[in-house]
Every structure is written in C-alpha cells, then in structure tokens.
Design a protein around this motif. Structure first.
Motif, PDB file in Angstrom:
ATOM      1  N   ASP A   1       0.824  -1.204   0.000  1.00 24.96           N
ATOM      2  CA  ASP A   1       0.000   0.000   0.000  1.00 24.96           C
ATOM      3  C   ASP A   1       0.864   1.262   0.000  1.00 24.96           C
ATOM      4  O   ASP A   1       0.347   2.378   0.120  1.00 24.96           O
ATOM      5  CB  ASP A   1      -0.975   0.010   1.177  1.00 24.96           C
TER       6      ASP A   1
ATOM      7  N   THR B   1       0.887   3.733  -3.767  1.00 23.76           N
ATOM      8  CA  THR B   1      -0.140   4.679  -4.183  1.00 23.76           C
ATOM      9  C   THR B   1       0.485   6.007  -4.617  1.00 23.76           C
ATOM     10  O   THR B   1       1.574   6.371  -4.176  1.00 23.76           O
ATOM     11  CB  THR B   1      -1.127   4.953  -3.042  1.00 23.76           C
TER      12      THR B   1
ATOM     13  N   ASN C   1      -5.811   1.159   9.773  1.00 23.94           N
ATOM     14  CA  ASN C   1      -6.519  -0.037   9.297  1.00 23.94           C
ATOM     15  C   ASN C   1      -7.112  -0.815  10.463  1.00 23.94           C
ATOM     16  O   ASN C   1      -8.253  -1.284  10.404  1.00 23.94           O
ATOM     17  CB  ASN C   1      -5.572  -0.942   8.510  1.00 23.94           C
TER      18      ASN C   1
ATOM     19  N   GLY D   1      -1.835   2.976   3.789  1.00 21.62           N
ATOM     20  CA  GLY D   1      -3.237   2.936   3.400  1.00 21.62           C
ATOM     21  C   GLY D   1      -3.848   4.294   3.108  1.00 21.62           C
ATOM     22  O   GLY D   1      -4.767   4.405   2.288  1.00 21.62           O
TER      23      GLY D   1
ATOM     24  N   LEU E   1     -10.701   3.188   3.905  1.00 21.34           N
ATOM     25  CA  LEU E   1      -9.912   1.978   4.179  1.00 21.34           C
ATOM     26  C   LEU E   1     -10.811   0.745   4.217  1.00 21.34           C
ATOM     27  O   LEU E   1     -10.360  -0.365   3.933  1.00 21.34           O
ATOM     28  CB  LEU E   1      -9.150   2.118   5.501  1.00 21.34           C
TER      29      LEU E   1
ATOM     30  N   ASP F   1     -10.674  -1.032   0.976  1.00 19.98           N
ATOM     31  CA  ASP F   1      -9.488  -1.881   0.815  1.00 19.98           C
ATOM     32  C   ASP F   1      -9.681  -3.221   1.508  1.00 19.98           C
ATOM     33  O   ASP F   1      -9.336  -4.276   0.975  1.00 19.98           O
ATOM     34  CB  ASP F   1      -8.253  -1.193   1.407  1.00 19.98           C
TER      35      ASP F   1
ATOM     36  N   ASN G   1      -6.151  -5.276   4.971  1.00 20.90           N
ATOM     37  CA  ASN G   1      -5.883  -5.114   3.534  1.00 20.90           C
ATOM     38  C   ASN G   1      -4.727  -5.982   3.033  1.00 20.90           C
ATOM     39  O   ASN G   1      -4.227  -5.745   1.925  1.00 20.90           O
ATOM     40  CB  ASN G   1      -5.583  -3.652   3.218  1.00 20.90           C
TER      41      ASN G   1
ATOM     42  N   THR H   1      -4.106  -4.690  -0.830  1.00 20.62           N
ATOM     43  CA  THR H   1      -5.030  -3.784  -1.509  1.00 20.62           C
ATOM     44  C   THR H   1      -4.841  -2.369  -0.975  1.00 20.62           C
ATOM     45  O   THR H   1      -4.391  -2.171   0.154  1.00 20.62           O
ATOM     46  CB  THR H   1      -6.490  -4.232  -1.317  1.00 20.62           C
ATOM     47  N   HIS H   2      -5.212  -1.382  -1.791  1.00 17.67           N
ATOM     48  CA  HIS H   2      -4.920   0.009  -1.427  1.00 17.67           C
ATOM     49  C   HIS H   2      -5.718   0.956  -2.308  1.00 17.67           C
ATOM     50  O   HIS H   2      -6.564   0.538  -3.124  1.00 17.67           O
ATOM     51  CB  HIS H   2      -3.417   0.281  -1.551  1.00 17.67           C
TER      52      HIS H   2
END
Length: 347
Positions: free
Chosen positions: A9, A12, A176, A202, A253, A256, A283, A322-323
């Motif tokens: 993450d 990004t 998160n 995140g 979040l 995600d 995530n 995931t992000h």
C-alpha cells in the motif's frame, strides 16, 4: 496492459485533489517550528491518539527508531514479536542507532501473550541486559495485517507497568486496525508510552509518518530526529498531503479491506494455494503455495507477465496488499489471472 500492483500500500500516488492540497500548503521553516501546516498536523495527531504532543518525521522507520532511542540506553534489551517490522525491515537500526539488543518471541499470527513477556523479562542482575521497552505492531504486517486484540494489549500493558517498562506501538497501519475493529486510535494508544503512525501506506500520502507521546518525550525525539538527519524545512507540503489523507482517505480503508476479503475468498478456492481466511482482517493477504516443491518465484514471474505484481515472502509464499490504487474491477481481473497461473499444483 495496465498493471495491478499488489506489492504494497506504499505504491499509491497522490490523487489530483491531494496534489492541489500540496500546492496550496501554507509553509514555513519547520527547523524553527514555524511551518503552520506541520504544526496543525502534529496537533491533530496528538489529539487523535490522546497524547500530549506529536512529531512529523520522514518515515515510519525513523519514527520507530526515534521511539527506541528516546526510551532506551545502550546495552538495554527490547522485547518484541519475532516477525516485527522494526526487527526485520529497519536495517538493524535498533542495534546501530541505539545500541540495544532484542529478545524476540514467537507469536500466534503476530500476537504474543503476557505470559511470554513475563518469561522474557530479565532478572535485575548485573550480568544481564536491562529489559527496558516492549514493542508491539498493530496491524502486524508479516502476519497478514492481523489486528491485535485489545484485551491482549491491556494484559501486556499492565505487566509492563508492574515492571516499570516502557511500551511502544508500531502503528504504521493503526488506521486499518481502527477502521476494521471499530476501536478508536486513542483507545489503542492509551496503553503505550509512544505511538508511531504512517501516512504513506493505506492513507495514500506520498511520504511521512508521525510519533506521538508526552511533551518531554517528543522534545527529546525532536533532538534525535535532527541527529538522525530527519529535520526538514518547508515540509508543510508533505504535511498537507497527510492532512488531506486523514480527512478524505481514512474511512475508505473499509473498501481496501472488503476488496482484500473478496480476492482472498476467490483465491482460497484454488487447491494450489493456501490462505488462512481468519487472518484476512484488513488489507493484506498472506498466501502460500500448497506444493512446497513448486517454483513459487516462477509463478510470481508469470503473474507479473500478465500484469499482476505481488511481493514474494520467502521461497513458497507471497503477499497481496489492496490500497487506494486498486478498484473492484482490478480484483475480478486479478482473480482470473491467478486462476490461469495457479490452475495446476505446479508451475
């Protein structure tokens, strides 16, 4: 071919609106404490975590290393879980910068017990290192984004207080943990003398972390930040991105987490992959190949050839994260690519 980058993450990029916030930032020289945007961010983080003060720093690694340096003396010992980030991924900083040793304990999905900590505390004898600091990580990266149970933290905190020990929380992904559990960041932070949080994971800011604690502790950390080379000047540009991220990317979040869960459930259907769905709490998905003789690195290369990037975690496992840059359509496409690459037990 568009890339679906599941490596971390941290990959990004600033959104257009975040770039506007960067450009519009009111700045000053933070070396003199005169950057208004940095000061606003530090005040906000202190409030969010229920601490007296906070300090903006370039990275999560620096935040953790400052916490260690400010709360230990050379020759002291830190108790931590065996797969802690500061132990494995911060270049031996605790030993090099603070002169301390570590006593690492095997965790269950990254979580250790008060009984383990009690057993690890050194007797007050002159020929032993002095146990001084306990470091916990929430969420736990290498365990797959697992959230520390609040009750377990309370037990260890009570034990630490009874022995006069300090507590530091590596909260790189505390946001998160809080969103997924419903436990406020300040509730987690209340059991720790110091807390680090990150904006470039995140939340999607380009850089920056913060360290929070008592005012005297933060003043000491400011001195060591300068010593470690982390003093910055008009860094309100980065602080503005962090503020924007807190205001606009915090609640998302949940997206995600939901996407990670969807992908994990799809991949768990493949007999060639092993996934503990109970550990997919935020995530991060930790994935192992069922056939230990299979060439996992070749499979990772095959995924990359088809546009799906993941991070190897040893010879027979890898990680998916995931992000902000991952959408629902990416999950569906990635699942199909995984099915093609892993449709057999060997590759």
């Amino acid at each position: 071919m568009s890339i679906i980058d599941f490596r971390s993450d941290t990959v990004t990029k600033p959104t257009p609106a975040m770039r506007q916030a960067l450009a519009a930032a009111d700045v000053g020289d933070d070396g003199y404490g005169e950057d208004p945007t940095v000061n606003r961010l530090q005040e906000r983080i202190a409030h969010l975590l229920g601490k007296e003060a906070a300090l903006f720093v370039p990275s999560g690694t620096m935040a953790n290393q400052l916490a260690i340096r400010c709360q230990t003396q050379p020759g002291d010992e830190i108790i931590c879980e065996a797969a802690s980030h500061f132990l494995d991924y911060e270049v031996g900083g605790a030993a090099a910068l603070s002169g301390v040793s570590t006593r690492s304990l095997p965790g269950d999905a990254g979580v250790i017990t008060a009984a383990q900590v009690q057993e690890a505390i050194r007797p007050a004898t002159f020929y032993f290192p002095r146990t001084r600091l306990i470091v916990l990580e929430n969420t736990h990266n290498l365990a797959g984004g697992v959230i520390w149970p609040l009750a377990r933290i309370q037990e260890i905190s009570a034990l630490a207080k009874g022995h006069g020990l300090r507590m530091h929380l590596d909260g790189a992904r505390l946001w998160n943990a809080s969103v997924a559990s419903g436990v406020a960041p300040r509730t987690y932070a209340a059991f720790f003398d110091s807390v680090s949080v990150c904006f470039s994971k995140g939340l999607g800011a380009p850089a920056g972390s913060a360290l929070a604690g008592a005012k005297e502790f933060i003043e000491t950390a400011r001195r060591f930040r300068k010593m470690f080379g982390g003093g910055m000047r008009q860094c309100g540009i980065l602080a503005a991105a962090a503020i924007y991220a807190l205001e606009h990317h915090y609640e998302r979040l949940r997206e995600d987490h939901a996407l990670a869960r969807t992908l994990a459930e799809e991949l768990a259907r493949l007999p060639s992959l092993l996934i503990n769905l109970n550990s997919v709490q935020t995530n991060i998905i930790k994935i192992a190949v069922a056939d230990k003789q299979a060439d996992c690195l070749a499979a990772i290369a095959a995924l990359k050839d088809e546009g799906v990037w993941v991070t190897p975690m040893g010879s027979s496992s890898f990680r998916v994260v995931t992000h902000l840059g991952i959408a629902a359509g990416d999950i569906a496409r990635a699942a199909e690519i995984f099915r093609r690459v892993f449709r057999q037990s060997s590759f």
